[in-house]
Design a protein around this motif. Structure first.
Motif, PDB file in Angstrom:
ATOM      1  N   GLU A 197       0.723  -1.593  -0.327  1.00 27.21           N
ATOM      2  CA  GLU A 197      -0.462   0.157  -0.076  1.00 27.21           C
ATOM      3  C   GLU A 197       0.617   0.818  -0.652  1.00 27.21           C
ATOM      4  O   GLU A 197       1.860   0.946   0.487  1.00 27.21           O
ATOM      5  CB  GLU A 197      -0.488   0.400   1.374  1.00 27.21           C
ATOM      6  CG  GLU A 197      -2.342   1.225   1.146  1.00 27.21           C
ATOM      7  CD  GLU A 197      -3.202   1.014   2.287  1.00 27.21           C
ATOM      8  OE1 GLU A 197      -3.939   0.652   2.567  1.00 27.21           O
ATOM      9  OE2 GLU A 197      -2.659   0.429   3.251  1.00 27.21           O
ATOM     10  N   GLY A 198       0.374   2.502  -1.588  1.00 29.55           N
ATOM     11  CA  GLY A 198       1.188   3.444  -1.050  1.00 29.55           C
ATOM     12  C   GLY A 198       2.382   3.173  -1.666  1.00 29.55           C
ATOM     13  O   GLY A 198       2.904   4.348  -2.142  1.00 29.55           O
ATOM     14  N   SER A 199       1.939   2.650  -2.556  1.00 25.19           N
ATOM     15  CA  SER A 199       3.717   2.601  -3.796  1.00 25.19           C
ATOM     16  C   SER A 199       3.459   3.458  -5.134  1.00 25.19           C
ATOM     17  O   SER A 199       2.031   3.457  -5.183  1.00 25.19           O
ATOM     18  CB  SER A 199       3.841   0.201  -3.322  1.00 25.19           C
ATOM     19  OG  SER A 199       4.536  -0.011  -2.642  1.00 25.19           O
ATOM     20  N   ASN A 200       4.424   3.131  -5.450  1.00 25.16           N
ATOM     21  CA  ASN A 200       4.170   3.747  -7.409  1.00 25.16           C
ATOM     22  C   ASN A 200       4.469   2.327  -8.297  1.00 25.16           C
ATOM     23  O   ASN A 200       5.369   2.127  -8.271  1.00 25.16           O
ATOM     24  CB  ASN A 200       5.061   5.473  -7.048  1.00 25.16           C
ATOM     25  CG  ASN A 200       4.997   5.906  -5.953  1.00 25.16           C
ATOM     26  OD1 ASN A 200       3.814   6.336  -5.500  1.00 25.16           O
ATOM     27  ND2 ASN A 200       5.926   7.169  -6.261  1.00 25.16           N
ATOM     28  N   VAL A 201       3.554   2.617  -9.273  1.00 26.59           N
ATOM     29  CA  VAL A 201       3.202   0.979 -10.353  1.00 26.59           C
ATOM     30  C   VAL A 201       3.191   1.999 -11.685  1.00 26.59           C
ATOM     31  O   VAL A 201       2.093   3.498 -11.665  1.00 26.59           O
ATOM     32  CB  VAL A 201       2.442   0.736  -9.844  1.00 26.59           C
ATOM     33  CG1 VAL A 201       2.619  -0.941 -10.589  1.00 26.59           C
ATOM     34  CG2 VAL A 201       2.266  -0.380  -8.530  1.00 26.59           C
ATOM     35  N   THR A 202       3.859   2.207 -12.472  1.00 25.95           N
ATOM     36  CA  THR A 202       3.991   1.721 -14.030  1.00 25.95           C
ATOM     37  C   THR A 202       3.634   0.708 -14.628  1.00 25.95           C
ATOM     38  O   THR A 202       5.114  -0.185 -14.218  1.00 25.95           O
ATOM     39  CB  THR A 202       5.565   2.552 -14.078  1.00 25.95           C
ATOM     40  OG1 THR A 202       5.745   2.931 -13.062  1.00 25.95           O
ATOM     41  CG2 THR A 202       4.843   2.822 -15.323  1.00 25.95           C
ATOM     42  N   LYS A 225       1.315   5.499 -14.710  1.00 26.83           N
ATOM     43  CA  LYS A 225       1.836   5.757 -13.459  1.00 26.83           C
ATOM     44  C   LYS A 225       1.295   5.851 -12.877  1.00 26.83           C
ATOM     45  O   LYS A 225       0.219   6.352 -12.858  1.00 26.83           O
ATOM     46  CB  LYS A 225       2.698   6.528 -13.820  1.00 26.83           C
ATOM     47  CG  LYS A 225       4.534   6.809 -14.590  1.00 26.83           C
ATOM     48  CD  LYS A 225       5.467   7.454 -14.248  1.00 26.83           C
ATOM     49  CE  LYS A 225       6.168   7.540 -15.100  1.00 26.83           C
ATOM     50  NZ  LYS A 225       7.526   8.996 -14.939  1.00 26.83           N
ATOM     51  N   LEU A 226       1.211   5.190 -11.872  1.00 22.71           N
ATOM     52  CA  LEU A 226       0.176   5.295 -10.142  1.00 22.71           C
ATOM     53  C   LEU A 226       1.173   4.910  -9.635  1.00 22.71           C
ATOM     54  O   LEU A 226       1.764   4.520  -9.016  1.00 22.71           O
ATOM     55  CB  LEU A 226      -1.179   3.811 -10.274  1.00 22.71           C
ATOM     56  CG  LEU A 226      -1.448   2.946 -11.400  1.00 22.71           C
ATOM     57  CD1 LEU A 226      -2.220   1.649 -11.660  1.00 22.71           C
ATOM     58  CD2 LEU A 226      -2.771   4.559 -11.970  1.00 22.71           C
ATOM     59  N   ASN A 227       0.539   6.416  -8.515  1.00 22.80           N
ATOM     60  CA  ASN A 227       1.259   6.953  -7.730  1.00 22.80           C
ATOM     61  C   ASN A 227       0.591   6.793  -6.080  1.00 22.80           C
ATOM     62  O   ASN A 227      -0.446   6.610  -6.191  1.00 22.80           O
ATOM     63  CB  ASN A 227       1.288   8.295  -7.617  1.00 22.80           C
ATOM     64  CG  ASN A 227       2.598   8.353  -8.700  1.00 22.80           C
ATOM     65  OD1 ASN A 227       3.273   7.927  -8.860  1.00 22.80           O
ATOM     66  ND2 ASN A 227       2.415   9.889  -8.976  1.00 22.80           N
ATOM     67  N   ASN A 228       1.292   5.878  -5.171  1.00 21.42           N
ATOM     68  CA  ASN A 228       0.208   5.929  -4.207  1.00 21.42           C
ATOM     69  C   ASN A 228      -0.959   4.592  -4.083  1.00 21.42           C
ATOM     70  O   ASN A 228      -1.768   5.077  -3.172  1.00 21.42           O
ATOM     71  CB  ASN A 228       0.753   7.367  -3.279  1.00 21.42           C
ATOM     72  CG  ASN A 228      -0.562   6.987  -2.205  1.00 21.42           C
ATOM     73  OD1 ASN A 228       0.442   6.419  -0.894  1.00 21.42           O
ATOM     74  ND2 ASN A 228      -0.935   8.356  -1.092  1.00 21.42           N
ATOM     75  N   VAL A 229      -0.330   4.128  -4.457  1.00 19.66           N
ATOM     76  CA  VAL A 229      -1.584   2.814  -5.058  1.00 19.66           C
ATOM     77  C   VAL A 229      -1.745   2.569  -3.117  1.00 19.66           C
ATOM     78  O   VAL A 229      -1.226   2.046  -2.484  1.00 19.66           O
ATOM     79  CB  VAL A 229      -1.116   1.771  -5.806  1.00 19.66           C
ATOM     80  CG1 VAL A 229      -1.120   2.280  -6.506  1.00 19.66           C
ATOM     81  CG2 VAL A 229      -0.633   1.183  -4.445  1.00 19.66           C
TER      82      VAL A 229
END
Lengths: 225, 861
Positions: free
Chosen positions: B46-51, B84-88
């Protein structure tokens, strides 16, 4: 011996199946042969009951999959679900089916669907969902036995299991969880369509198997004298 | 890429290498209709950034979605897009769906599994209950498990550094560790929680004897249970003799804790409870802990202890009510039940002993089964000492004494009014004597009940006032408090009698009033005392409300507006003892309405139905004064007349003596004198009547009637018929006499008859005389016809005739008419009669009325 919940449900389903077949055993059938009519009616009733049961189960499971799978107009490509038996058929073809073929298709379809459904049960993470799926599997096992009973009453042989498909067979892991979710979606959808079609099938069979009025009269007269 | 060394046995050696340098790899371009999204089924915290990277192949017009929301990416190449997904965030265990579609047709998708951050186990601790197993427990925090192939729930590992043993825990919140037989004294545990993404550890080090958590005591029993003491025994399971235990014992009654004790034991415990209350249920709680180092107490174990009964410890509070009647004393005894504290058990019955103090030997014993709170005794008027005891299964309470003297119940003390408040009544009194044991104030709590629920309060001998309060006191109810002084001999003397209200209310009812002495100008209203329950306060007076047609009220009254908007003249009576009121100055024959209401300090009674009164006529009383005496006088005279009628008759109308019935007859018969006989009238020659012919116009006057006749009136002949009784008609003759002197054709006495009588009316044809009217008519007609035979104005006659029938013995028989014609006898003799007999015979018009004679019981001719 490690007994798991799924095995218990399987044993219960077997017990139900055996009990379902008991009236067909000649040594126990002392009330005379009422014909396949009552069995068809019971099969029809069971089909309608499963339709109702699946409506509740599918709602829960699709929410568990998350959007877009729980959206009402979601219609993904079948992709990995091509192996699922298709319920949709051309109307003329459906009308032209004879009783044996109609029953055989039903039997084969539910045999496959039951196997897929058991695989689904193993994936479900919540206890509540597992319980609902197990309950539905038991009911579906009962429907399969019921169809087998009708076929036996009509003198049709049961279809042989397809080679390579074991009773506990489940589709192998999909190449992604997303595709797995799509397969699950199609499994539930196809199951729903099959139940709808089976209701039509058994209703048609039920009407067809009704004895003519003259025969009933003759039967009553024979009793009267 | 990097490498990590991680061994639980050597946590201090754990380390990770640096990341390797980036390497560039050229991917194959997907086939024409194949889409590809990467990475597939990614697991992040939780809270990670994902591309995400998407290879659309030949499709250009793609749209990608996160669950159902469109996400916008960056186009790296013609067919390569990055998102890019930030703070998932964590959304669901089933993962977040990311998929791309062309014209709403899904081409490919993936699942992003977002795991919650693994937490460090909290409250990690280990303890033993039996020195065989150490039970370690902790709070695992959030479950980081994900469905499908995302991630299973975190698992836990227990590592003990001194022994170097490691154990995978089956549960996520507790783990059991076998204690070695050599009883390792110190333990150093490391608990490690681990999932795909993270590992968290906690550590604890402890001495085994400091982590003893005993199981709850068992085999608890109470032995030798008495009224005030009992022994409790128990056992401590599983700990053996490894340590000394401290047990905590608490004794509770229903309300709160009474005793607390600490006892040191090894395995078996025993404790003696003392100073307990008889017949009381106690809750006994016990728990134990290691005596040397209290880590955790065992669970409380609770048992109930009920002590045995003992004899009641206090005398009953007894009071009495005495009602003297016909030389006897009806004594009603009341007592208050003993409190549980004093009863010491279930009271089974009450014993009453009445001892005659005069005779000193007679005992009357009664046993009243519980749960009574009183009884009745009938005693003579001597002095009695009454003792009451309460008894349970063990024994009797101390006796409660009370003395009934000969004067009890006869005391009369004037009532005194007192004012109460909502809080009760302050009652004070003056002592009767110096030597006293105390006072008792009694009252009835529920006055409405037929049977007074007597309450009483004991007051010390040196107190002369007390406050009586009760939740049962209600406003508007009169309470009567009697204060008794108790002598040292336990005799009660009535000191004072007080009545009062906690709060006075307006009366709920009005007196029943009667209007008496109604005259033309006044009437009197009278009423009586009425039910005190309806008074609801001390009556201070009355209000007389008078309605009349008069518009003005008298000076002694005021106009009062009534609820129906009418008015009345209200007279105030401020003396509650006055129960009569004179309403005066009224108009005769007038209509008045009145109503009498009472009032207390709280107000008047409600207006009810008015009573209607109409004054009398002014002269009616005068009429009464005149008419009543007159009626009485007339009645008196009538009674007198009736009473003296015989005397008057004898004086004025004596019976004509009948010679045949005369006493002289017997004299004649006895003497047989030939010279003495009764003269027969037949033998007599009638007197010659001198007929004087007078000239016309000469007045003729009857002697008897003394009434002059006018010239136009013709004297009527005295043509009388004597009608014989029926008995005499057959065969007896009907007697008729005719004064033949009047007849012009006189005949001799033997042959002539009926000469003046016309043929159509024979004298003895009695059918025509069947009724008095006919008789009268006939007579008059006969009379008139006879007159026709006599020349009018030519004859005047003075005569009186008398007839005595030779056969007549029954005077009444003359009234009986016989339809049978009979022979008639003739009377030819006439004689004068006293003038006083004339008047009844003649009517006013001078005719001789035979009707008068026939209508009477006696015949006088």
């Amino acid at each position: 011996m490690d007994l798991r919940a799924g095995d218990s449900w399987g044993m219960l389903a077997c017990l139900c199946t055996v009990l379902w077949h008991l009236p067909a055993v000649p040594a126990l059938n002392r009330t005379g042969d009422p014909g396949p009519g009552p069995s068809i009616q019971k099969t029809y009733d069971l089909t309608r009951y499963l339709e109702h049961q699946l409506r509740s189960l599918a709602g829960t499971y699709l929410n568990y999959l998350g959007p877009p799978f729980n959206e009402p107009d979601f219609n993904p490509p079948r992709l990995g679900a091509e192996t699922l038996p298709r319920a949709t058929v051309n109307l003329e073809v459906w009308r032209s089916l004879n009783d044996k073929l109609r029953l055989t298709q039903n039997y084969e379809a539910y045999s496959h669907l039951l196997c897929y459904l058991r695989g689904l049960n193993r994936q479900a993470a919540t206890a509540e969902l597992r319980h609902s799926l197990a309950h539905f599997c038991t009911s579906l096992q009962g429907l399969l036995g019921s169809i087998a009973g009708v076929m036996a009453a009509l003198g049709y042989p049961l279809p042989q299991p397809l080679p390579g498909i074991e009773p506990t067979w489940a589709p192998g892991p999909a190449h992604s969880d997303f595709l797995q979710k799509m397969d699950d979606f199609w499994l539930l959808k196809e199951l729903q369509t099959w139940l709808w079609r089976s209701a039509k099938d058994f209703n048609r069979l039920k009407k067809k198997m009704q004895p003519p009025a003259a025969a009933v009269t003759l039967h009553l007269e024979a009793h009267g004298f | 890429m990097k490498s990590t060394v991680d061994d639980a046995r050597f946590p201090e050696l754990s380390f990770s290498s640096n990341w390797s340098p980036w390497e560039e790899v050229h991917a194959h371009t997907p086939e024409q209709n194949t889409d590809l999204i990467f990475p597939r089924d990614k697991l992040v915290e939780e809270g990670s950034n994902v591309t995400f990277c998407y290879n659309s192949g030949i499709n250009q017009n793609i749209s990608c979605y996160l669950d159902r929301e469109l996400i916008h990416g960056e186009q790296l190449y013609l067919n390569i897009f990055t998102f890019k997904l930030n703070n998932v965030p964590f959304i669901r265990e089933g993962g977040t769906n990311i998929y791309c579609a062309v014209n709403y047709t899904i081409k490919d998708g993936t699942v992003l599994f977002v795991s919650k951050v693994l937490e460090e186990p909290k409250d990690f601790s280990c303890e033993t209950q039996d020195f065989k197993t150490l039970s370690c427990s902790w709070d695992p925090g959030v479950d980081t498990g994900l469905f499908f192939d995302g991630q299973p729930s975190q698992h836990y590992t227990l590592f003990e550094s001194f022994s170097g043993k490691k154990k995978f825990c089956e549960h996520n919140n507790q783990c059991n560790w076998e204690i070695s037989r050599d009883l390792q004294e110190t333990y150093n545990f490391t608990l490690t929680a681990e999932n795909y993404l993270r590992k968290r550890s906690v550590n604890t080090i402890f001495n085994l004897t400091h982590r003893v958590h005993p199981k709850a005591p068992d085999s608890i029993h109470f032995n030798n249970v008495g009224a005030t003491n009992a022994t409790m025994t128990w056992k401590m399971p599983a700990l053996g003799n490894y340590s000394t235990l401290l047990c905590q014992i608490e004794l509770h009654d229903k309300e709160n804790m009474r005793q607390e004790h600490n006892v040191s034991i090894k395995v078996n415990g025993e404790f003696l409870f003392s100073e307990l209350m008889p017949d009381t249920a106690y809750m006994v709680c016990i728990r134990c802990a290691n005596a040397k180092h209290v880590w955790k107490w065992s669970k409380w174990v609770t048992r109930t202890l009920i002590t045995a009964e003992a004899a009641p410890s206090k005398a009953l509070d007894v009071w009495r009510k005495v009602k003297p009647e016909k030389g006897l004393h009806h004594v009603t005894l009341f007592w208050k039940p003993l409190s549980k504290f004093h009863a010491n058990g279930k009271i089974l019955f009450y014993n009453i002993v009445a001892k005659d103090l005069d005779k000193k030997s007679e005992l009357k014993l009664q046993s009243i089964p519980a749960p009574a709170n009183g009884t009745e005794l009938t005693l003579d008027q001597g002095s009695y000492q009454i003792q009451v005891t309460a008894n349970n299964s063990v024994g009797a309470s101390p006796a409660s004494e009370i003395v009934i003297s000969g004067d009890s119940g006869n005391e009369e003390v004037e009532e005194q009014k007192i004012n109460g408040t909502k809080d009760g009544f302050l009652i004070s009194w003056k002592p009767l004597s110096e030597d006293r044991a105390g006072y008792v104030v009694d009252w009835c709590e529920h006055q409405r009940n037929l049977h007074c629920e007597l309450q009483w309060k004991n007051v010390g001998p040196n107190t002369t006032s007390t406050v009586i309060s009760s939740d049962a006191f209600r406003p508007g109810i009169r309470y009567n408090f009697r204060i008794y002084e108790l002598s040292t001999e336990k005799i009660a003397y009535l000191v004072e009698n007080k009545i009062g209200y906690t709060q006075e209310l307006a009366p709920s009812d009005s007196p029943q009033v009667k209007a008496i002495n109604v005259t033309s100008h006044s009437f009197t209203l009278s009423w009586k005392d009425y039910d005190t329950e309806a008074q609801r306060g001390f009556i201070q007076g009355y209000r007389v409300c008078l309605k009349s047609k008069a518009t003005q009220c008298h000076l002694d009254s005021v106009a009062e507006l009534l609820p129906d908007n009418s008015t009345c003249c209200e007279h105030a009576i401020n003396n509650p003892k006055q129960k009569i009121f004179l309403v005066e100055n009224l108009q005769p024959e007038s209509f008045y309405e009145f109503f009498v209401s009472s009032f207390t300090s709280a107000g008047k009674s409600p207006i009810g139905t008015f009573t209607k009164v109409t004054t009398q006529d002014e002269h009616s009383h005068m009429l009464m004064h005149i008419i009543l005496p007159m009626v009485l006088c007339v009645l008196l005279i009538a009674v007198m007349c009736y009473w003296k009628s015989q005397w008057v008759k004898e004086k004025c109308y004596p019976d004509i003596p009948d010679p045949y019935k005369s006493s002289i007859l017997s004299l004649i018969k006895s003497k047989e004198s030939p010279h003495l006989r009764i003269m027969n009238v037949k033998d007599c020659t009638p007197d010659t009547i001198e007929v004087v012919n007078k000239s016309e116009g000469t007045k003729t006057q009857f002697i008897g009637i003394e009434k002059p006749l006018t010239e136009s009136e013709f004297p009527k002949p005295a043509n009388l018929y004597l009608l014989p009784a029926q008995d005499f008609c057959v065969p007896g003759p009907c007697i008729s006499f005719v004064n033949h002197t009047y007849s012009e054709s006189a005949c001799d006495s033997g042959s002539c008859a009926h000469t003046p009588v016309p043929d159509t009316a024979p004298p003895c044809h009695l059918e025509l005389l069947a009724s008095p009217d006919n008789l009268l008519n006939t007579l008059e007609k006969t009379h008139t016809d006879s007159l026709g035979e006599i020349p009018a104005g030519k004859i005047s006659l003075n005569y009186v005739s008398q007839l005595a029938s030779p056969m007549s013995g029954d005077k009444d028989s003359l009234l009986i008419h016989s339809p049978v014609p009979v022979l008639c006898s003739e009377y030819k003799m006439q004689m004068a009669v006293p003038s006083c007999l004339d008047s009844p015979v003649l009517s006013e018009n001078g005719s001789l009325s035979s009707m008068t004679l026939l209508g009477q019981d006696k015949h006088y001719h």
